[in-house]
Every structure is written in C-alpha cells, then in structure tokens.
Design a protein around this motif. Structure first.
Motif, PDB file in Angstrom:
ATOM      1  N   LYS A   5       0.832  -1.202   0.000  1.00  0.00           N
ATOM      2  CA  LYS A   5       0.000   0.000   0.000  1.00  0.00           C
ATOM      3  C   LYS A   5       0.868   1.254   0.000  1.00  0.00           C
ATOM      4  CE  LYS A   5      -3.205  -2.387   3.105  1.00  0.00           C
ATOM      5  NZ  LYS A   5      -4.272  -2.789   2.195  1.00  0.00           N
ATOM      6  N   SER A   6       0.392   2.280  -0.691  1.00  0.00           N
ATOM      7  CA  SER A   6       0.977   3.610  -0.498  1.00  0.00           C
ATOM      8  C   SER A   6       0.399   4.148   0.814  1.00  0.00           C
ATOM      9  CB  SER A   6       0.621   4.523  -1.673  1.00  0.00           C
ATOM     10  OG  SER A   6      -0.772   4.818  -1.655  1.00  0.00           O
ATOM     11  N   GLY A   7       0.604   5.414   1.113  1.00  0.00           N
ATOM     12  CA  GLY A   7      -0.017   5.967   2.305  1.00  0.00           C
ATOM     13  C   GLY A   7       0.933   6.658   3.266  1.00  0.00           C
ATOM     14  N   TYR A   8       2.248   6.629   2.946  1.00  0.00           N
ATOM     15  CA  TYR A   8       3.186   7.404   3.755  1.00  0.00           C
ATOM     16  C   TYR A   8       3.636   8.659   3.014  1.00  0.00           C
ATOM     17  CZ  TYR A   8       3.250   3.521   7.023  1.00  0.00           C
ATOM     18  OH  TYR A   8       2.882   2.560   7.935  1.00  0.00           O
ATOM     19  N   GLY A   9       2.806   9.091   2.058  1.00  0.00           N
ATOM     20  CA  GLY A   9       3.082  10.332   1.348  1.00  0.00           C
ATOM     21  C   GLY A   9       2.134  11.418   1.821  1.00  0.00           C
ATOM     22  N   LEU A  10       0.843  11.104   1.732  1.00  0.00           N
ATOM     23  CA  LEU A  10      -0.225  12.034   2.099  1.00  0.00           C
ATOM     24  C   LEU A  10      -0.148  13.334   1.298  1.00  0.00           C
ATOM     25  CD1 LEU A  10      -0.381  11.602   6.008  1.00  0.00           C
ATOM     26  CD2 LEU A  10      -1.461  10.177   4.253  1.00  0.00           C
ATOM     27  N   ASP A  11       0.638  13.328   0.227  1.00  0.00           N
ATOM     28  CA  ASP A  11       0.552  14.377  -0.783  1.00  0.00           C
ATOM     29  C   ASP A  11       0.679  13.670  -2.137  1.00  0.00           C
ATOM     30  OD1 ASP A  11       3.292  14.038  -1.472  1.00  0.00           O
ATOM     31  OD2 ASP A  11       3.900  15.544  -0.010  1.00  0.00           O
ATOM     32  N   THR A  12       0.198  14.303  -3.174  1.00  0.00           N
ATOM     33  CA  THR A  12       0.096  13.618  -4.466  1.00  0.00           C
ATOM     34  C   THR A  12       1.470  13.160  -4.948  1.00  0.00           C
ATOM     35  OG1 THR A  12      -1.842  14.919  -4.958  1.00  0.00           O
ATOM     36  CG2 THR A  12      -0.797  13.829  -6.827  1.00  0.00           C
ATOM     37  N   LYS A  13       2.448  14.068  -4.827  1.00  0.00           N
ATOM     38  CA  LYS A  13       3.784  13.752  -5.345  1.00  0.00           C
ATOM     39  C   LYS A  13       4.356  12.493  -4.697  1.00  0.00           C
ATOM     40  CE  LYS A  13       8.202  15.916  -5.065  1.00  0.00           C
ATOM     41  NZ  LYS A  13       8.748  16.805  -4.070  1.00  0.00           N
ATOM     42  N   THR A  54       7.423   3.270  -7.078  1.00  0.00           N
ATOM     43  CA  THR A  54       8.443   2.404  -6.471  1.00  0.00           C
ATOM     44  C   THR A  54       7.917   0.974  -6.372  1.00  0.00           C
ATOM     45  OG1 THR A  54       9.299   4.266  -5.203  1.00  0.00           O
ATOM     46  CG2 THR A  54       9.870   2.069  -4.389  1.00  0.00           C
ATOM     47  N   GLN A  55       6.665   0.828  -5.962  1.00  0.00           N
ATOM     48  CA  GLN A  55       6.072  -0.516  -5.849  1.00  0.00           C
ATOM     49  C   GLN A  55       6.018  -1.212  -7.212  1.00  0.00           C
ATOM     50  OE1 GLN A  55       3.259   0.546  -1.976  1.00  0.00           O
ATOM     51  NE2 GLN A  55       2.248  -0.058  -3.866  1.00  0.00           N
ATOM     52  N   ASN A  56       5.653  -0.441  -8.231  1.00  0.00           N
ATOM     53  CA  ASN A  56       5.586  -1.024  -9.580  1.00  0.00           C
ATOM     54  C   ASN A  56       6.977  -1.438 -10.068  1.00  0.00           C
ATOM     55  OD1 ASN A  56       2.698  -0.857 -11.009  1.00  0.00           O
ATOM     56  ND2 ASN A  56       2.856   0.788  -9.537  1.00  0.00           N
ATOM     57  N   LEU A  88      -3.486   3.965  -0.941  1.00  0.00           N
ATOM     58  CA  LEU A  88      -4.021   4.287   0.386  1.00  0.00           C
ATOM     59  C   LEU A  88      -3.674   5.750   0.717  1.00  0.00           C
ATOM     60  CD1 LEU A  88      -5.348   3.437   3.118  1.00  0.00           C
ATOM     61  CD2 LEU A  88      -3.162   2.476   3.803  1.00  0.00           C
ATOM     62  N   GLY A  89      -4.040   6.628  -0.200  1.00  0.00           N
ATOM     63  CA  GLY A  89      -3.836   8.058   0.077  1.00  0.00           C
ATOM     64  C   GLY A  89      -4.546   8.453   1.363  1.00  0.00           C
ATOM     65  N   ALA A  90      -5.693   7.810   1.628  1.00  0.00           N
ATOM     66  CA  ALA A  90      -6.478   8.115   2.836  1.00  0.00           C
ATOM     67  C   ALA A  90      -6.024   7.228   3.999  1.00  0.00           C
ATOM     68  CB  ALA A  90      -7.958   7.916   2.547  1.00  0.00           C
ATOM     69  N   HIS A  91      -4.744   7.335   4.325  1.00  0.00           N
ATOM     70  CA  HIS A  91      -4.147   6.566   5.425  1.00  0.00           C
ATOM     71  C   HIS A  91      -4.242   7.352   6.727  1.00  0.00           C
ATOM     72  CE1 HIS A  91      -0.376   4.005   6.702  1.00  0.00           C
ATOM     73  NE2 HIS A  91      -1.469   3.616   7.303  1.00  0.00           N
ATOM     74  N   ALA A  92      -4.147   8.675   6.609  1.00  0.00           N
ATOM     75  CA  ALA A  92      -4.247   9.581   7.762  1.00  0.00           C
ATOM     76  C   ALA A  92      -4.580  10.957   7.204  1.00  0.00           C
ATOM     77  CB  ALA A  92      -2.923   9.622   8.524  1.00  0.00           C
ATOM     78  N   VAL A  93      -5.011  11.855   8.076  1.00  0.00           N
ATOM     79  CA  VAL A  93      -5.279  13.227   7.639  1.00  0.00           C
ATOM     80  C   VAL A  93      -4.037  14.057   7.943  1.00  0.00           C
ATOM     81  CG1 VAL A  93      -6.786  15.230   7.916  1.00  0.00           C
ATOM     82  CG2 VAL A  93      -7.722  12.909   8.193  1.00  0.00           C
ATOM     83  N   PRO A  94      -3.439  14.685   6.929  1.00  0.00           N
ATOM     84  CA  PRO A  94      -2.220  15.470   7.196  1.00  0.00           C
ATOM     85  C   PRO A  94      -2.492  16.586   8.210  1.00  0.00           C
ATOM     86  CG  PRO A  94      -2.680  15.339   4.839  1.00  0.00           C
ATOM     87  CD  PRO A  94      -3.872  14.783   5.545  1.00  0.00           C
TER      88      PRO A  94
END
Ligand SMILES: [Zn+2]
Length: 411
Positions: free
Chosen positions: A146-154, A162-164, A179-185
């Motif tokens: 899962k993604s989700g440690y970015g919380l910004d588009t970039k 990276t996963q791909n 998982l962009g919606a992992h936390a609220v920045p």
C-alpha cells in the motif's frame, strides 16, 4: 517419459489446497487436501502434475522425504514501502505511553511520512528490497503493498511507482493498493483532505494501483468520507479494500459490504451485524494479529465468531514501521495461539484465501495443475509444525515461478 524442469518428490505431506476456486469458509478452511507421499512436477514456471504417481524425468529433483510441501505464502496486506524506522518508540510503549503521546513527541505515522517524503526513489527501492528479500526467504511469494506514507500527491505517486518498479525487479509478485487516505495530514481537516484524495490524487495514480483502501476509523476518516473515496475509486477502476474497526466499531465491516469491497482488514471491534453483512456479500476478512502483538494489546480479532458467521478469513502481516513483521510463519503462529484458529485454517488463510483477497486465486494460492509454480518445502514432517515449532524459519526451499530462489540443491 515427459521431461520437466523440477520434480519435488515423496513429500511426507503435500498440502495442495485443491478445491473450489472461491474463498473458503467454515469447515472448508480446515480442508487442506493433503496428499501423503505426494510429488509435484514443474515446467516453464507452471505446475504440470501433482499426485502420488508422477512419472517424469527432471533436470532437478528435490527429495522432500520427511518434509512438507505447501503453496507459497500470499501476504495480502503490507505497507512495505516506507523510509526509516521507529524502534525508538518501543521504550515509550513499554513505559505505557499511548500512541497519541508518541505522536505528540514526534513519532507515529507522521514521522514515517516525513522520512518517506524526504527519501529518494533509489533509497526507497533499497530499503524495501531488503524487506522483500526477507519476506521471500520466509516463504512469501506474492504480496500486496500500500501507499499511504506520502499524504501528498507527489509522494503517493512516488511510492506507487516504487512498488511497480519493485514488482518488475523483485521475484515476489507485488500488487499495489492506493491508500492516500491513510491519515489526515496536519493542518488540514478530513473533509478537505478527502477532496484532495478524490480530485487530485486519484487521477494521478489510477494506472499505478489495482485497489483503493481507506483508514476508516474514529478521528481519521468517517464511514461517509470512506464511502466517498471508495466509490470514487471504483470510477477509476480501483477495487475497494478497507481498514475497518481496528480501534472502535465505526461500521467499517458493514461499509465494506455496502461498497462491495474485496476485503475488510483488521476487524478487531466489528459488530456481529457488520460481520454478517460481510459474510452475505462475500467480503473476505483479512486478520492482522501482528498488529495487536506489536501494539502490546491483549485483544485479538474474534476469528472463531467470524468463521461461525461464515466470513472467509485471510491472514496478513500488516508489515509497517509500527509492526515490522516480514514473516508469515509468525502470523500463522499468532493466528493459532491468539485467535484459536487451527493450523489448517491458518494455512488456508495464509495461502488460498489470501490469494482470494487479492483476486489472484486463479494463478496462486494452491498447488494444482496449471497454476503458477510458487512452492515451499518446509523442513518439518507436517504443516502442524508451523504454529508448533516457533522462532525459526521452517522454509528450506522457495520456488517462485518455477525458479529455485532459496534452498540447496538436494544431494
Ligand atoms: Zn495496514
């Protein structure tokens, strides 16, 4: 006589998991279709024969006498791509500091988000590859990430790319979840951020992921916001998954059924009503016993209740900086010891049903003719040793797509 690449012969237990090709539940989870003294022939990366009387000549013969042969583990819930580590939190946890205390002192998810935003792609590839190597050595041949440690588009795009790349370069098959919606920045409210996830991130990531996930939890995303995100994800071709009812019951299980999610994960506090709706809709429950273990909690998900209700169960590591577990054998152990699953049920959950939680049961998850040759040889006479002989790696050979990646050539 037919000639093949690899013959694994005379396994004390050949655990095939042959059977129907849909998620298994109730008594089906205990049926492993074990073939005593079984053999398996592999050619061109595919299983070409399984049985007691496989007559082929093989370039490589693996004598599995006294050993157990099982399908490669499928880990259907990981956050394997992240930067840095949070071992410093352990002392705080042991002193009784709450997650909120740790967060306020600069730890928690936002620490990892900061590290991951700063990390270069080569750094992320290097750190994640080390973890994937460990997973493979312990028998994981397919995983979700899962993604989700970015919380910004970039950064979300950077993680998914990276996963791909890892999926192309690493032997483990890696399926991506957004998982962009992992936390609220920080400095944003959940509604504002939900709009960013939907309007800005989704168009940017839609070709990089198969699934869309959301952390539906009190003080994170409400069921309403979660539903918006998952429904919008569907319009981009992303199949819904959900982090549900980990801390309190917010109706995550019911929401999973409502949006037609392929799985709902965690489920520590789910209501019976929500679980029943999952069972009716065929939503797979992915249980993550490594998480309460790492968080030093005494409560685990009620696997027996879920099985009684007819929910199909899968198991996963939840590998992340707060639960750094790469080894599915340990998860099988926790499932038996902490959730009263039988060794057979736990093994079904860690292989076939886990493949179902990724929609991959037609290619992996069982040892059947025509399936991808992802096979493990365990250095023990029965699958029951998996939750019994703990703290060591019981995997002696890992075969991925017909290639022996770990394990010695047999004399
Ligand atoms: Zn997770």
């Amino acid at each position: 006589m037919e000639s093949v690449d690899i013959l694994i012969k005379n396994a004390n237990e050949l655990v095939t998991l042959q059977g129907k090709n849909t998620p298994r539940t109730k008594h089906e989870m205990g049926q492993l279709s074990i073939m005593p003294h079984g053999s398996i022939a592999i050619n061109d990366g595919t299983i070409v024969a399984v049985g007691n009387d496989v007559r082929v000549t093989a370039e490589q013969v693996i004598d599995a006498s006294g050993k157990t042969v099982i399908p490669g583990f499928v880990d259907p819930h990981t956050h394997v791509v992240f930067a840095g580590s949070r071992e410093f939190e352990l002392d705080m946890k042991l002193k009784g500091h709450s997650y909120m205390d740790i967060l306020q002192q600069g730890g928690g998810i936002f620490y990892t988000v900061g590290q991951t935003r700063k990390a270069s792609v080569p750094q992320l590839l290097k750190e994640s590859t080390r973890r994937l190597d460990t997973m493979l050595a312990h028998g994981t041949t397919t995983c979700e990430a899962k993604s989700g440690y970015g919380l910004d588009t970039k950064t979300e795009v950077k993680i998914l790319q990276t996963q791909n790349t890892l999926n192309q370069r690493h032997p483990i098959d890696i399926v991506s979840t957004f998982l962009g919606a992992h936390a609220v920045p920080k400095a944003m409210n959940a509604d504002e951020y939900t709009n960013i996830v939907i309007d800005e991130m989704m168009p940017a990531i839609q070709k990089l992921a198969t699934f869309c996930d959301v952390f539906c939890e009190e003080s994170v995303f409400t069921p309403k916001q979660s539903q918006r995100i998952l429904e919008q994800g569907k319009t981009h071709g992303l199949i819904p998954k959900i982090h549900a009812d980990e801390i309190i019951d917010t109706g995550g299980a019911a929401l999973a059924a409502k949006v037609g999610a392929i799985s709902a994960d965690h489920l520590l506090r789910s209501s019976t009503k929500g679980l029943r709706e999952m069972a009716n809709k065929g939503v797979i429950g992915v249980l993550l016993p490594g998480t309460p273990f790492s968080l030093m909690m005494s409560e685990y998900a009620s696997a027996r209740t879920m099985l009684d209700l007819g929910v199909s169960l899968a198991l996963a590591t939840d590998l992340n900086p707060n639960c750094w577990i790469e080894n599915m054998q340990f998860i099988v152990q926790l499932a038996c010891v902490k959730m009263n699953m039988t060794p057979a049920e736990a093994l079904t959950a860690a292989t076939f049903n886990a493949a179902c939680a990724l929609g991959m049961q037609h290619t992996v998850g069982s040892l059947e003719k025509g399936k991808q040759a992802d096979v493990l040889v365990l250095d023990c006479p029965s699958h029951k040793f998996l939750p019994y002989r703990v703290g060591v790696n019981l995997v002696s050979t890992v075969i991925k797509k017909g290639t022996v990646l770990y394990g010695s050539k047999q004399p």
